[in-house]
Design a protein around this motif. Structure first.
Motif, PDB file in Angstrom:
ATOM      1  N   SER A  37      -1.920  -4.937   2.240  1.00 42.19           N
ATOM      2  CA  SER A  37      -3.054  -4.410   3.143  1.00 42.19           C
ATOM      3  C   SER A  37      -2.764  -4.540   4.639  1.00 42.19           C
ATOM      4  O   SER A  37      -3.384  -3.769   5.472  1.00 42.19           O
ATOM      5  N   GLN A  38      -1.474  -5.005   5.006  1.00 44.14           N
ATOM      6  CA  GLN A  38      -1.239  -5.027   6.331  1.00 44.14           C
ATOM      7  C   GLN A  38      -0.790  -3.594   7.124  1.00 44.14           C
ATOM      8  O   GLN A  38      -0.129  -2.942   6.398  1.00 44.14           O
ATOM      9  N   LYS A  39      -1.330  -3.074   8.202  1.00 40.72           N
ATOM     10  CA  LYS A  39      -0.930  -2.075   8.661  1.00 40.72           C
ATOM     11  C   LYS A  39       0.506  -2.172   9.245  1.00 40.72           C
ATOM     12  O   LYS A  39       1.259  -0.983   9.129  1.00 40.72           O
ATOM     13  N   GLU A  40       1.034  -3.187   9.677  1.00 41.65           N
ATOM     14  CA  GLU A  40       2.379  -3.223  10.083  1.00 41.65           C
ATOM     15  C   GLU A  40       2.991  -3.802   9.038  1.00 41.65           C
ATOM     16  O   GLU A  40       2.665  -4.906   8.557  1.00 41.65           O
ATOM     17  N   LYS A  70     -13.867  -3.690  17.207  1.00 38.97           N
ATOM     18  CA  LYS A  70     -13.493  -4.996  17.568  1.00 38.97           C
ATOM     19  C   LYS A  70     -14.237  -5.988  18.263  1.00 38.97           C
ATOM     20  O   LYS A  70     -14.780  -7.110  18.097  1.00 38.97           O
TER      21      LYS A  70
END
Length: 453
Positions: A330-333, A410
């Motif tokens: 699930s990490q973007k990076e 955010k």
């Protein structure tokens, strides 16, 4: 479409998603017709390409996209309708192949794995006792705050020699190993704030020095971190590794901060016109303001204590291996398995606390309403205006500004989190028994900085 669940254990399960031809065929055919109308294929007029060619060129991609949409929507709906909570999102089971033939499409079966949230049982009542730490707001603390305020609004004047809290202005010149001025070395005028010099030996050496005096020192010992050192020497932070730790400081000037007088002009600057009229009233106001400020910190310490206790007592088990896979996916990076392993305990602890919070909110029927978030944001904006000595705009403009803030995902999440924490702290203070304990300021700071205290 049909979804069946096979339990692996209490925290892990397999979902099998069966998609029949009637679930996807109509949409696939419709999309193929649209492609045929728009397709530009050499040798055929636009809109006249044979369907067989369109299917051969685009059919499998269209089918794949439609199956993906159907399965995703089906899984989302299925999970939403269950009486158990899923952690993260369903993940395709990599060691099980998709059943079905894309060349002769009919029935397809997809296999996913899910992590299931453990059952949470939180019991809090007046029988639960927790220490509520408060600061003893004594004369010493009020004196310090009063001194800080008068210095903040004071004025600088020239001094004859360096004192413990003075500002020293001088020229830094880089030296070589022999203690001589380094040709082509760093040379820069800068300022040292004596109250932030932590090297006691150097501080003692500098006190009493006069303009014109020279002293050899390491710039790092009179600055606060690499960035501050680089700024003091007028260079980039990346250049520090090539710079000597031996410099000559020539004192050019000493600046002494003269505290502001305790008069009506200062009272009005600090507290508003006419709000405070004497030193006695100022001390009372400082004491009141300190009590309010420290109450928020005391609330945070209490919430931390209760959270630590509840995490330990509930001892929630998690589907650890599934969660590690989900974090990776699930990490973007990009992130490595080693990085996941390294930080997993912190993640798991945070998740356990989130599950406990959710249970408390559900049982106590608490929630953060949109209107609450809007009003809370307006309050934050009013405080910001006050900090800069500016009047708040009218309600319509303030509301519009608050809506813009909440439009940022955010910032909105931060505000909802702050509101949730306030509600949670209020619930704790109303539910458990608090044993108040006053400690002096230094002890209070130690407690606040110790995550286990």
């Amino acid at each position: 479409m049909n979804i069946t669940k096979e339990n692996v254990d209490e925290l892990n399960a397999i979902l099998k998603v069966t998609v029949e031809k009637e679930d996807y065929q109509e949409k696939v055919d419709s999309t193929l017709k649209d492609y045929r109308k728009k397709a530009n294929i050499p040798g055929f007029r636009k809109g006249k390409v044979p369907m067989g060619i369109v299917k051969k060129q685009y059919g499998q991609n269209i089918l794949g996209e439609e199956l993906n949409r159907i399965v995703s929507e089906g899984l989302f709906k299925y999970v939403d309708e269950q009486d158990f909570e899923v952690l993260g999102n369903p993940l395709p089971k990599n060691d099980v192949e998709v059943k079905g033939d894309f060349n002769n499409p009919d029935t397809f079966e997809f296999t996913y794995e899910i992590g299931i949230a453990p059952k949470v049982d939180v019991k809090l009542s007046g029988r639960n006792k927790y220490e509520y730490t408060k600061v003893k707001i004594d004369k010493k603390l009020v004196d310090k705050q009063l001194e800080d305020l008068t210095r903040r609004y004071g004025k600088l004047s020239s001094g004859e020699k360096v004192g413990e809290r003075d500002m020293v202005m001088g020229k830094f010149v880089e030296l070589n190993d022999k203690g001589e001025i380094l040709e082509g070395g760093v040379m820069n005028d800068s300022t040292i704030s004596m109250e932030f010099v932590e090297d006691e030996k150097l501080k003692k050496e500098m006190i009493g020095k006069k303009p014109g005096d020279k002293i050899t020192l390491d710039p790092r010992s009179v600055s606060r971190g690499e960035s501050d050192t680089a700024s003091m020497l007028g260079i980039e932070e990346s250049e520090l590794e090539n710079v000597s730790n031996k410099f000559q400081l020539t004192i050019n000037e000493v600046k002494v901060m003269e505290p502001a007088e305790l008069n009506q002009e200062l009272f009005d600057k600090l507290f508003g016109e006419g709000e405070v009229k004497s030193e006695k009233e100022m001390r009372a106001k400082i004491e009141k303001d300190l009590a309010e400020m420290f109450e928020k910190d005391s609330d945070k310490i209490l919430t931390r204590r209760i959270s630590n206790d509840l995490i330990k007592k509930t001892d929630l088990s998690l589907p650890d291996e599934f969660l590690k896979k989900w974090i990776l996916a699930s990490q973007k990076e990009p992130i490595t398995k080693e990085e996941v392993e390294k930080d997993y305990e912190n993640y798991a602890r945070s998740l356990r606390w989130q599950l406990i919070q959710n249970k408390i909110f559900k049982d106590a029927e608490m929630k953060v309403e949109q209107e609450e978030a809007l009003n809370y944001t307006k309050g934050l904006l009013v405080n910001q205006y006050a900090q800069y000595g500016m009047p708040a705009p009218d309600d319509a403009e303030l509301t519009q500004s608050a809506q813009q803030v909440l439009g940022n995902q955010k910032e909105a999440q931060q505000i909802y989190d702050m509101l949730a924490e306030e509600k949670l702290t209020k619930y704790f203070k109303e539910t458990v028994k608090l044993n108040e304990k006053e400690v002096d300021y230094d002890e209070y700071v130690k407690i606040a900085q110790d995550s286990n205290a």
